[in-house]
Design a protein around this motif. Structure first.
Motif, PDB file in Angstrom:
ATOM      1  N   MET A 110      47.250  32.148  61.624  1.00 21.69           N
ATOM      2  CA  MET A 110      48.011  32.521  60.449  1.00 21.69           C
ATOM      3  C   MET A 110      47.261  33.512  59.577  1.00 21.69           C
ATOM      4  N   GLU A 111      45.978  33.750  59.870  1.00 22.70           N
ATOM      5  CA  GLU A 111      45.155  34.599  59.020  1.00 22.70           C
ATOM      6  C   GLU A 111      45.368  36.069  59.330  1.00 22.70           C
ATOM      7  N   LYS A 112      45.223  36.886  58.288  1.00 24.17           N
ATOM      8  CA  LYS A 112      45.322  38.330  58.475  1.00 24.17           C
ATOM      9  C   LYS A 112      44.164  38.841  59.323  1.00 24.17           C
ATOM     10  N   ASP A 113      43.010  38.137  59.273  1.00 25.11           N
ATOM     11  CA  ASP A 113      41.814  38.598  59.965  1.00 25.11           C
ATOM     12  C   ASP A 113      41.676  37.958  61.344  1.00 25.11           C
ATOM     13  N   SER A 114      42.804  37.566  61.972  1.00 24.69           N
ATOM     14  CA  SER A 114      42.735  36.796  63.204  1.00 24.69           C
ATOM     15  C   SER A 114      42.287  37.617  64.404  1.00 24.69           C
ATOM     16  N   ASP A 115      42.418  38.912  64.372  1.00 23.79           N
ATOM     17  CA  ASP A 115      42.049  39.726  65.529  1.00 23.79           C
ATOM     18  C   ASP A 115      41.045  40.806  65.140  1.00 23.79           C
ATOM     19  N   LYS A 116      39.909  40.378  64.642  1.00 28.03           N
ATOM     20  CA  LYS A 116      38.859  41.303  64.236  1.00 28.03           C
ATOM     21  C   LYS A 116      37.753  41.308  65.284  1.00 28.03           C
ATOM     22  N   TYR A 117      37.322  42.516  65.634  1.00 26.99           N
ATOM     23  CA  TYR A 117      36.211  42.693  66.566  1.00 26.99           C
ATOM     24  C   TYR A 117      35.019  43.262  65.814  1.00 26.99           C
ATOM     25  N   PHE A 118      33.905  43.405  66.515  1.00 26.93           N
ATOM     26  CA  PHE A 118      32.677  43.842  65.849  1.00 26.93           C
ATOM     27  C   PHE A 118      32.878  45.137  65.072  1.00 26.93           C
ATOM     28  N   SER A 119      33.495  46.129  65.699  1.00 24.92           N
ATOM     29  CA  SER A 119      33.686  47.410  65.024  1.00 24.92           C
ATOM     30  C   SER A 119      34.559  47.265  63.785  1.00 24.92           C
ATOM     31  N   ASP A 120      35.487  46.304  63.799  1.00 23.48           N
ATOM     32  CA  ASP A 120      36.340  46.059  62.634  1.00 23.48           C
ATOM     33  C   ASP A 120      35.547  45.469  61.476  1.00 23.48           C
ATOM     34  N   VAL A 121      34.720  44.455  61.782  1.00 24.97           N
ATOM     35  CA  VAL A 121      34.002  43.782  60.694  1.00 24.97           C
ATOM     36  C   VAL A 121      32.900  44.660  60.129  1.00 24.97           C
ATOM     37  N   VAL A 122      32.359  45.581  60.946  1.00 25.47           N
ATOM     38  CA  VAL A 122      31.365  46.524  60.434  1.00 25.47           C
ATOM     39  C   VAL A 122      31.985  47.408  59.361  1.00 25.47           C
ATOM     40  N   ASP A 153      40.306  37.494  52.587  1.00 24.79           N
ATOM     41  CA  ASP A 153      40.419  36.294  51.758  1.00 24.79           C
ATOM     42  C   ASP A 153      39.172  36.056  50.912  1.00 24.79           C
ATOM     43  N   GLY A 154      38.246  37.025  50.916  1.00 18.95           N
ATOM     44  CA  GLY A 154      37.025  36.901  50.126  1.00 18.95           C
ATOM     45  C   GLY A 154      35.873  36.256  50.863  1.00 18.95           C
ATOM     46  N   GLY A 155      36.109  35.772  52.093  1.00 16.69           N
ATOM     47  CA  GLY A 155      35.054  35.152  52.881  1.00 16.69           C
ATOM     48  C   GLY A 155      34.220  36.179  53.627  1.00 16.69           C
ATOM     49  N   LEU A 156      33.243  35.682  54.386  1.00 16.70           N
ATOM     50  CA  LEU A 156      32.369  36.531  55.182  1.00 16.70           C
ATOM     51  C   LEU A 156      32.703  36.355  56.657  1.00 16.70           C
ATOM     52  N   PHE A 157      32.569  37.419  57.419  1.00 18.78           N
ATOM     53  CA  PHE A 157      32.881  37.350  58.840  1.00 18.78           C
ATOM     54  C   PHE A 157      31.765  36.660  59.625  1.00 18.78           C
ATOM     55  N   VAL A 158      32.181  35.841  60.590  1.00 22.82           N
ATOM     56  CA  VAL A 158      31.253  35.215  61.532  1.00 22.82           C
ATOM     57  C   VAL A 158      31.902  35.240  62.919  1.00 22.82           C
ATOM     58  N   PRO A 159      31.100  35.247  63.994  1.00 23.13           N
ATOM     59  CA  PRO A 159      31.689  35.242  65.344  1.00 23.13           C
ATOM     60  C   PRO A 159      32.447  33.935  65.590  1.00 23.13           C
ATOM     61  N   GLU A 160      33.663  34.048  66.060  1.00 26.35           N
ATOM     62  CA  GLU A 160      34.503  32.864  66.235  1.00 26.35           C
ATOM     63  C   GLU A 160      33.901  31.870  67.216  1.00 26.35           C
ATOM     64  N   ARG A 161      33.272  32.371  68.261  1.00 27.84           N
ATOM     65  CA  ARG A 161      32.712  31.480  69.281  1.00 27.84           C
ATOM     66  C   ARG A 161      31.198  31.385  69.190  1.00 27.84           C
ATOM     67  N   TYR A 173      32.177  41.787  80.137  1.00 28.56           N
ATOM     68  CA  TYR A 173      32.395  43.223  79.941  1.00 28.56           C
ATOM     69  C   TYR A 173      33.879  43.568  79.943  1.00 28.56           C
ATOM     70  N   GLN A 174      34.618  42.894  80.820  1.00 28.18           N
ATOM     71  CA  GLN A 174      36.030  43.219  80.966  1.00 28.18           C
ATOM     72  C   GLN A 174      36.942  42.396  80.055  1.00 28.18           C
ATOM     73  N   ASN A 175      36.365  41.495  79.280  1.00 33.30           N
ATOM     74  CA  ASN A 175      37.210  40.655  78.432  1.00 33.30           C
ATOM     75  C   ASN A 175      36.604  40.548  77.038  1.00 33.30           C
ATOM     76  N   SER A 176      36.753  41.588  76.255  1.00 37.43           N
ATOM     77  CA  SER A 176      36.212  41.589  74.897  1.00 37.43           C
ATOM     78  C   SER A 176      37.055  40.758  73.945  1.00 37.43           C
ATOM     79  N   GLU A 177      38.236  40.310  74.399  1.00 40.62           N
ATOM     80  CA  GLU A 177      39.108  39.517  73.531  1.00 40.62           C
ATOM     81  C   GLU A 177      38.465  38.213  73.089  1.00 40.62           C
ATOM     82  N   LEU A 178      37.475  37.747  73.853  1.00 40.16           N
ATOM     83  CA  LEU A 178      36.819  36.495  73.502  1.00 40.16           C
ATOM     84  C   LEU A 178      35.829  36.662  72.363  1.00 40.16           C
ATOM     85  N   GLU A 179      35.448  37.876  72.041  1.00 40.21           N
ATOM     86  CA  GLU A 179      34.408  38.094  71.027  1.00 40.21           C
ATOM     87  C   GLU A 179      35.022  38.592  69.724  1.00 40.21           C
TER      88      GLU A 179
END
Length: 737
Positions: free
Chosen positions: A237-249, A256-264, A217-223
């Motif tokens: 190096m990617e422009k999309d390196s710090d995207k969270y759920f609300s961003d990808v929605v 880069d034309g790809g699709l978003f997936v959860p990093e972890r 709950y206190q560390n959303s940086e991991l998601e």
């Protein structure tokens, strides 16, 4: 009316920054520093001046778990019953209840909570505290509320062993089970975090789960999310390196034309956690699963619960939402057509509009672009038209569909579903053109920048390329398995197979994700119609579009040659090798084909088998099933039935996804049933079908939609990118300016 003060987790403080803050506290001996660091970090960073507030029904173990959590954090532990109420009243809780009665007890208990104050502590509430709004609002201001969610049957068993047969708020005419169920609404209203506590879980394990949940709950940086076309090694190096759920929605497609997936990856549920959901309703299952997939920094748990209840409330005709029906032998149907537009698309598209409205910034208008092969269109239009009026003023949706590539009823449905913020555009081409056009529009930075500057309007996607579309589909695959367990068809842990009619690969991908989260699905059978590019690919590893022409079939939702969500699956089995995925899809775009390496094909074939069905076999299956069972399959489900019959080994149950209601494809159904005279009017076709008293009956939503006069007009556009962009601009001017 009360106002809930939400404690929002922050993304700004990391362990590294905390570590640098602590350097000045470093003692001379390394061992001493390690001990101080462990104690300081565990208590200060996890709690700080906030309280951890444990909430749940009587018998949930709040007191015991609270003591263990307090010991682990080395912080004060307060039990509201023992340390606050009995101290304040100078009598036991049971004596107070007997003295003042139920209603007055709740009020007195709430008053005591209002006068209570603490910080940096673990607090165990009473089971009835959450029923007093003002008291809960007070304690929540300085705390993180953790809901210990224990199955009702387990609570009743515990209370029986404790010789408790009545609890606060229960009248003689109300059963213990009913009052426990009634209280759940209050727990959901106030909780920040839910912790599933099955029947056999120990207090020690439950305490660890509480701590893990608070840390999350206190560390959303991991998601965070990454693109399927960026590898982990090059992520920074990617422009999309710090995207969270609300961003990808809101963004939909990666830059880069790809699709978003959860990093972890996706969250994992234990067997015990899944088993605790066996008796849960569909809505309850959805809330638990989606809470794990969406961080509360993006959508708080209480808001998410509100969205889910709105989506799956009165909009679905069946109270079970996605019932599982036995068809024959080891085959079961997962009925996904009880939503307002009669297809599986409703499961996501009754939720996504509300998620989108919550996540987007208020400073900009948004136009949602969607390509549809039929079912998505009406589901998108219906879902976004149900937004609040204030949201409809800033959010509009436009769907592109192949003008001559959907069924007559699907087309009438899309036209009838148009509203002031929802429009249909027929394109003189096929679905693949519509889908490719939208991707090109999203990656055209000059055009999207022009719309933002000129009209204050940003573009977003609601196709299954949007991550939020996939999550609700995971829920119904998991729920189907739990239903078979609940019906005593299988014990939990026994495998099932699934067979899914597939064109864009989103539905079958969601089933694969359900397995990753802990549902024991053994084999995935991918069912295609005569547009069988996926079948060929799964069998050979060669994805080849050269010389292929899209064929119009009785099952238009899978009349697709370019399967967008396949990219997410390839990224998964390639161990997140974005460079490889980029190479494959560049080759597909430039040369019309690609081939998987042998090791990747081996991984794919461990999960997937595939087959396809001819038009004749599709109609024959509809006729055969109706003749033997009285049940009418739609054309897509018939494809899956044919392929399942050919490929299943009958050693375990197989769940066939029934993705649409048969009445959406009335001409094909009437032909399959060998009814000679077919009126071309869609409404007449439905009335003719209903006269046969089939099982299930003709879909209520379709009848109501087609009865509406509505606007018979819709935009029709040539298969030309410039014309499509001009149409978008015109509709933006009409709605937002």
């Amino acid at each position: 009316m009360f106002h809930v003060v939400q404690y929002q987790p922050l993304r700004l403080i990391t362990q590294n920054s905390l570590s640098s803050m602590c350097l000045k506290l470093m003692p001379s001996r390394p061992v001493a520093f390690a001990q101080i660091w462990k104690s300081w970090f565990s208590s200060y960073s996890l709690v700080g001046n906030k309280n951890i507030i444990l909430m749940g029904p009587p018998g949930a173990g709040k007191t015991t778990i609270g003591r263990i959590v307090g010991q682990k954090l080395d912080c004060p532990v307060i039990d509201i019953d023992d340390d606050v109420l009995e101290t304040t009243w100078n009598m036991s809780v049971s004596e107070k209840l007997q003295d003042v009665g139920n209603e007055q007890f709740l009020e007195e208990e709430g008053k005591a909570l209002l006068e209570f104050s603490a910080s940096g502590s673990v607090i165990s509430l009473t089971g009835s505290n959450p029923m007093h709004a003002a008291g809960m609002q007070h304690v929540k201001k300085n705390g993180i509320v953790v809901y210990l969610d224990v199955p009702t049957t387990v609570i009743m068993s515990r209370l029986k062993s404790m010789k408790v047969d009545r609890i606060v708020g229960q009248s003689p005419s109300v059963s213990l089970k009913d009052i426990l169920q009634f209280r759940k609404q209050f727990y959901k209203r106030w909780c920040d975090i839910r912790v599933l506590c099955g029947g056999d879980i120990t207090a020690e394990v439950a305490a660890e789960k509480v701590l893990d949940a608070v840390k999350r709950y206190q560390n959303s940086e991991l998601e965070t999310f990454i693109s399927t076309r960026s590898s982990r090694s090059g992520r920074s190096m990617e422009k999309d390196s710090d995207k969270y759920f609300s961003d990808v929605v809101t963004q939909g497609l990666a830059s880069d034309g790809g699709l978003f997936v959860p990093e972890r990856g996706l969250p994992k549920f234990t067997a015990g956690e899944w088993q605790s959901l066996i008796e849960a309703t569909y809505v309850e299952r959805a809330q638990v699963i989606l809470e794990r997939c969406i961080h509360p920094a993006d959508i708080p748990a209480s808001k998410l619960a509100e969205i889910i209840e709105t989506a799956y409330g009165e909009n679905f005709a069946c109270s079970k939402i996605a019932p599982v029906r036995h068809l024959t032998g080891n085959q079961f149907l997962l009925e996904l057509f009880h939503g307002p537009t009669a297809s599986f698309k409703d499961f996501a598209l009754q939720i996504v509009p509300h998620i989108f409205a919550y996540c987007i910034p208020r400073s900009c208008n948004y136009l949602i672009l969607v390509a549809t092969s039929g079912d998505t269109g009406s589901a998108v239009l219906d879902g976004f038209s149900r937004l609040h009026d204030t949201d409809k003023q800033r959010i509009a949706v436009m769907i592109f569909f192949p003008e001559d590539g959907v069924s007559p009823i699907q087309k009438s449905q899309m036209i009838s579903c148009q509203k002031e913020n929802a429009w249909s555009v027929g394109v003189k081409s096929d679905f693949d053109f519509c889908q490719t056009a939208i991707k090109q529009i999203f990656t055209n930075s000059d055009y999207t920048g022009f719309l933002t500057v000129e009209y204050g309007t940003a573009l977003a996607a609601a196709n299954s390329i949007n991550w939020a579309r996939l999550l609700p589909q995971i829920v119904y695959h998991a729920s189907a398995y739990l239903d078979l367990v609940h019906q005593d068809v299988i014990p939990f842990g026994s495998p099932v197979d699934v067979c899914i009619p597939t064109g864009n690969f989103g539905n079958i991908l969601a089933a694969l994700y359900a397995k990753m989260m802990g549902i024991p699905i053994r084999k995935y059978i991918c069912a295609s119609n005569e547009n069988n590019v996926l079948t060929d690919f799964i069998r050979t590893g060669v994805y080849d579009l050269r010389g292929r022409k899209l064929i119009s079939t009785f099952s238009p939702a899978v009349d697709i040659l370019k399967s967008s969500n396949l990219e997410r699956y390839l990224h998964l089995i390639a161990n997140e090798d974005g460079q490889l995925v980029t190479q494959l899809y560049n080759q597909l775009e430039n040369q019309g084909h690609f081939q998987l390496q042998e090791d990747l094909l081996g991984k794919l074939q461990q999960d997937l088998v595939a087959g396809w069905c001819s038009e004749e076999d599709c109609l024959a299956a509809i006729h055969s099933v109706y003749s033997t069972t009285g049940y009418i399959l739609d054309t897509h489900t018939a494809i899956a039935k044919v392929v399942a019959d050919r490929l299943q080994d009958r050693t375990c149950p197989i769940i066939i996804s029934s993705t649409a209601h048969y009445s959406k494809f009335a001409p094909a159904i009437l032909r399959a049933l060998k009814i000679a005279e077919i009126n071309q009017n869609p409404l007449s076709q439905l009335h003719l079908l209903s006269s046969y008293s089939p099982l299930p009956p003709v879909h209520w939503g379709l009848l109501e939609t087609l009865k509406k006069k509505g606007s018979e007009d819709h935009h029709v556009c040539a298969a030309d990118m410039n014309m499509l962009m001009s149409t978008i601009e015109t509709l933006i001017q009409n709605h937002f300016m």
